[in-house]
Design a protein around this motif. Structure first.
Motif, short mmCIF file in Angstrom:
data_model
loop_
_atom_site.label_atom_id
_atom_site.label_comp_id
_atom_site.label_asym_id
_atom_site.label_seq_id
_atom_site.Cartn_x
_atom_site.Cartn_y
_atom_site.Cartn_z
N GLY A 9 0.81 -1.20 0.00
CA GLY A 9 0.00 0.00 0.00
C GLY A 9 0.85 1.26 0.00
N TRP A 36 -9.77 -10.23 -2.07
CA TRP A 36 -9.32 -8.90 -1.64
C TRP A 36 -10.57 -8.07 -1.35
CZ3 TRP A 36 -4.59 -7.10 -0.45
CH2 TRP A 36 -3.47 -7.80 -0.91
N ARG A 38 -11.99 -4.25 0.67
CA ARG A 38 -11.54 -2.93 1.09
C ARG A 38 -12.62 -2.25 1.93
NH1 ARG A 38 -11.73 0.30 -4.74
NH2 ARG A 38 -14.02 0.40 -4.93
N ARG A 39 -12.13 -1.39 2.79
CA ARG A 39 -13.04 -0.54 3.54
C ARG A 39 -12.68 0.89 3.19
NH1 ARG A 39 -13.21 -2.35 8.91
NH2 ARG A 39 -15.28 -3.23 8.58
N THR A 40 -13.58 1.53 2.46
CA THR A 40 -13.38 2.93 2.09
C THR A 40 -14.07 3.81 3.12
OG1 THR A 40 -15.31 2.79 0.64
CG2 THR A 40 -13.15 2.37 -0.35
N ARG A 45 -17.07 -2.85 4.71
CA ARG A 45 -16.08 -3.62 3.96
C ARG A 45 -16.76 -4.25 2.75
NH1 ARG A 45 -12.03 -7.45 7.29
NH2 ARG A 45 -12.12 -5.56 8.55
N ASP A 90 -10.96 4.93 -4.72
CA ASP A 90 -10.34 3.65 -4.36
C ASP A 90 -9.60 3.74 -3.03
OD1 ASP A 90 -9.46 3.24 -7.82
OD2 ASP A 90 -11.10 2.25 -6.73
N GLY A 92 -8.66 3.57 0.67
CA GLY A 92 -9.19 2.78 1.76
C GLY A 92 -8.16 1.80 2.27
N TYR A 94 -7.10 -2.02 2.44
CA TYR A 94 -7.29 -3.23 1.63
C TYR A 94 -6.84 -4.45 2.43
CZ TYR A 94 -8.45 -0.54 -2.50
OH TYR A 94 -9.09 0.28 -3.40
N TYR A 95 -7.69 -5.46 2.42
CA TYR A 95 -7.46 -6.69 3.17
C TYR A 95 -7.49 -7.88 2.22
CZ TYR A 95 -9.17 -3.76 7.03
OH TYR A 95 -9.38 -2.76 7.95
N GLY A 119 -4.43 -5.73 6.89
CA GLY A 119 -4.79 -4.63 6.01
C GLY A 119 -3.61 -3.74 5.66
N GLN A 121 -2.96 0.26 3.82
CA GLN A 121 -3.63 1.50 3.44
C GLN A 121 -3.25 1.89 2.01
OE1 GLN A 121 -5.82 3.65 5.26
NE2 GLN A 121 -5.99 4.71 3.28
#
Length: 126
Positions: A9, A36, A38-40, A45, A90, A92, A94-95, A119, A121
């Motif tokens: 990230g 994959w 993401r939480r924006t 999520r 985009d 956020g 990312y996991y 996660g 960033q």
């Protein structure tokens, strides 16, 4: 012990690219589907992309289709998320996540997954 560790990230400008990595340990990729998520900011999520345990079937959310690609390297136990044409939205955390699911399908809902990384960033800003 199953473990997932994300990396890659960072801060980029709109239109640029990033490649995220998810290093898996404690299992082999052929036994689990990988997603994959993401939480924006201000959102729950959400699923971004996933790949089946067979490596054959892949899913991409409409919001990233044509820009994001998931791939994997079974030799080094790593799953990648290539993100091109990044947009401000985009941004956020990312996991990557894994679930014991064999066959040519991968679930797209976070609650279907058993194991999660910490996660990484991603910030897209001019």
């Amino acid at each position: 012990q199953v473990q997932l560790v994300e990396s890659g990230g960072g801060l980029v400008q709109p239109g640029e690219s990033l490649r995220l990595s998810c290093a898996a340990s404690g299992f082999i990729l052929d036994t689990r589907a990988i997603g994959w998520f993401r939480r924006t900011p201000g959102n729950e999520r959400e699923g971004v992309v996933c790949i089946s345990s067979s490596g054959v079937w892949r899913y991409s959310a409409n919001s990233v289709k044509g820009r994001f690609t998931i791939s994997r390297n079974t030799d080094n136990h790593t799953v990648y998320l290539q993100m091109n044409g990044l947009k401000v939205e985009d941004t956020g955390v990312y996991y990557c996540a894994a679930v014991d699911y064999s066959g040519d399908y991968c679930p797209q809902i976070p609650s279907n997954y058993d194991y999660w990384g910490q996660g990484t960033q991603v910030t897209v800003s001019s």
